[in-house]
Scaffold this active site. Structure first.
Site, short mmCIF file in Angstrom:
data_model
loop_
_atom_site.label_atom_id
_atom_site.label_comp_id
_atom_site.label_asym_id
_atom_site.label_seq_id
_atom_site.Cartn_x
_atom_site.Cartn_y
_atom_site.Cartn_z
N ARG A 191 -19.53 2.04 -50.26
CA ARG A 191 -18.30 2.56 -49.74
C ARG A 191 -18.28 0.69 -49.32
O ARG A 191 -18.80 0.04 -48.21
CB ARG A 191 -18.00 3.48 -48.05
CG ARG A 191 -16.73 3.37 -47.97
CD ARG A 191 -16.63 3.73 -46.38
NE ARG A 191 -15.16 4.01 -45.86
CZ ARG A 191 -14.62 3.03 -44.78
NH1 ARG A 191 -15.86 2.48 -44.93
NH2 ARG A 191 -13.74 2.77 -44.07
N TYR A 203 -1.02 9.10 -58.46
CA TYR A 203 -0.82 10.97 -59.62
C TYR A 203 0.10 10.38 -59.93
O TYR A 203 0.90 9.66 -59.63
CB TYR A 203 -1.46 11.55 -58.38
CG TYR A 203 -0.51 11.73 -57.57
CD1 TYR A 203 -0.06 11.20 -56.42
CD2 TYR A 203 0.54 13.41 -57.48
CE1 TYR A 203 0.74 11.33 -55.52
CE2 TYR A 203 2.04 13.31 -56.96
CZ TYR A 203 1.39 12.39 -55.68
OH TYR A 203 2.85 12.51 -54.87
N LYS A 223 2.76 5.48 -56.28
CA LYS A 223 3.10 7.24 -56.53
C LYS A 223 1.18 6.91 -56.48
O LYS A 223 0.35 7.20 -56.70
CB LYS A 223 3.11 7.99 -57.47
CG LYS A 223 3.30 9.26 -57.18
CD LYS A 223 4.31 9.88 -58.81
CE LYS A 223 4.68 11.60 -58.39
NZ LYS A 223 4.95 11.67 -56.64
N HIS A 234 -14.32 -2.23 -48.59
CA HIS A 234 -13.35 -2.04 -48.67
C HIS A 234 -12.91 -3.39 -50.12
O HIS A 234 -11.58 -2.88 -50.58
CB HIS A 234 -12.70 -2.99 -47.63
CG HIS A 234 -12.66 -2.09 -46.41
ND1 HIS A 234 -13.03 -1.45 -45.73
CD2 HIS A 234 -11.25 -1.79 -45.36
CE1 HIS A 234 -12.83 -1.04 -44.60
NE2 HIS A 234 -11.47 -0.14 -44.82
N ARG A 287 5.16 4.70 -64.96
CA ARG A 287 5.21 5.13 -63.38
C ARG A 287 3.76 4.82 -63.91
O ARG A 287 3.37 4.09 -62.48
CB ARG A 287 5.65 5.92 -63.01
CG ARG A 287 5.78 5.65 -61.58
CD ARG A 287 6.69 7.00 -60.82
NE ARG A 287 6.99 8.45 -60.86
CZ ARG A 287 7.46 9.64 -60.75
NH1 ARG A 287 8.52 9.19 -60.11
NH2 ARG A 287 6.98 10.15 -60.57
N1 PDD Z 1 6.74 14.69 -55.92
N2 PDD Z 1 9.70 11.51 -53.86
C1 PDD Z 1 8.41 11.64 -53.40
C2 PDD Z 1 7.48 11.45 -51.82
C3 PDD Z 1 7.57 12.29 -54.72
O1 PDD Z 1 6.75 13.05 -54.26
C4 PDD Z 1 8.53 13.55 -55.52
C5 PDD Z 1 7.77 13.64 -56.29
C6 PDD Z 1 10.03 12.01 -55.85
C7 PDD Z 1 10.64 13.42 -56.68
O2 PDD Z 1 10.16 12.30 -58.21
P1 PDD Z 1 9.68 13.42 -60.02
O3 PDD Z 1 11.03 13.60 -60.00
O4 PDD Z 1 8.88 11.86 -60.31
O5 PDD Z 1 8.48 14.07 -59.42
C8 PDD Z 1 10.14 11.69 -54.94
C9 PDD Z 1 5.88 15.66 -56.47
C10 PDD Z 1 6.43 16.70 -57.84
C11 PDD Z 1 4.43 15.90 -55.56
O6 PDD Z 1 4.26 15.35 -54.99
O7 PDD Z 1 3.97 17.02 -56.08
#
Ligand code: PDD
Length: 277
Positions: free
Chosen positions: A99, A31, A146, A101, A50
């Protein structure tokens, strides 16, 4: 509110996603959360790069999301947010499959969901600062991706909230990694310090913006490991992130950071950041 799912723009309450979606079954998804200020996307290319990096690492079927920017703009327009401050949330999963893996067949379409909402952040916290607690980092070793697998993050964040703090700072092997949804900076003896990028923290877009600002201001910046004890010992502490921007930390684990007020350098960086928005 109109949202986007797999090519369609629909009222969000009309959107349905299969229970066999791998995002639901396995958190097999990535995300991004990004801002628009006055209708202008903030560093959307970096966010999409990213996302593409994550998609490559996780061997998703699609690695290029540059065309998605036009969907963000269209969603802002359809929700009358084209001149407003907004938060854009985008999620991509490996799609819908029975489902198992193993990866689904290569031609399984990814699920792409995008939602926008009016968002103006937390002005009081930006001005007055927040309390944080430190917690053990119990996450996996791929925190640079992420992914939507955020259970450890939400448990840590909830623990912070229940103790009257606004963010939890993860400590791994005695060193700061990052916050539950933010990166961490400390200031000590006029040096701006943040943990170096590794598999244990996200390469935050806001973190990068702060590093660029600091280098422009000729601030002495160090990307080095920060012992947990420095959190309580620092001259200044702040967190960075899309939702929190540059938020001063004035209280750590029940103790004031210095005088318990936002620090000078933090305020200077906030001002410069506001010029970029
Ligand atoms: N989160 N570290 C983590 C674990 C995060 O989830 C986030 C951002 C950041 C900061 O990244 P950035 O500056 O690119 O937003 C660092 C978003 C905002 C969220 O989970 O909603």
């Amino acid at each position: 509110m109109i949202a986007y799912l797999n090519g369609d723009f629909l009222p969000v309450e009309k959107i349905t996603i299969s229970p066999d979606d791998r995002g639901f079954q396995f958190a097999d998804g990535l995300y991004e959360a990004m801002r628009a200020y006055g209708g202008v996307l903030f560093r959307a290319d970096e966010h999409l790069d990213r996302l593409a990096y994550g998609a490559r690492q996780l061997q998703f079927a699609r690695h290029d999301f540059t065309t998605v920017k036009s969907i963000f703009v269209e969603l802002l327009r359809r929700n009358s947010l084209e001149n407003k401050d907004a938060l854009i949330y985008m999620q991509v999963t490996r799609g819908v499959a029975e489902r198992t893996h193993a990866f689904p067949p290569a031609d399984t379409p990814l699920t792409i969901y995008i939602r926008v909402k009016f968002f103006s952040g937390w002005p009081d916290e930006l001005q007055n600062g927040i309390k944080v607690i430190s917690v053990p980092d119990k996450r996996w070793s791929q925190c640079h991706l992420k992914t939507t697998g955020l259970l450890a993050n939400i448990l840590a964040h909830q623990q912070a909230r229940e103790s009257g703090a606004a963010e939890a700072i993860f400590i791994r092997d005695g060193f700061i990694t990052e916050g539950s949804h933010s990166n961490v900076f400390v200031v000590k003896d006029k040096k701006l310090i943040t943990p170096p990028l590794s598999d244990y923290l996200l390469a935050g877009i806001t973190r990068q913006a702060v590093l660029e600002i600091a280098s422009g201001l000729k601030i002495d910046v160090r990307e080095v490991a920060i012992p947990a004890s420095d959190l309580e010992d620092a001259d200044e502490v702040f967190i960075t992130g899309t939702t929190v921007e540059i938020t001063p930390v004035v209280h750590v684990n029940g103790k004031n950071v210095r005088h318990g007020r936002p620090g000078e350098l933090t305020i200077q960086l906030q001002k410069e950041f506001n010029l970029l928005k």
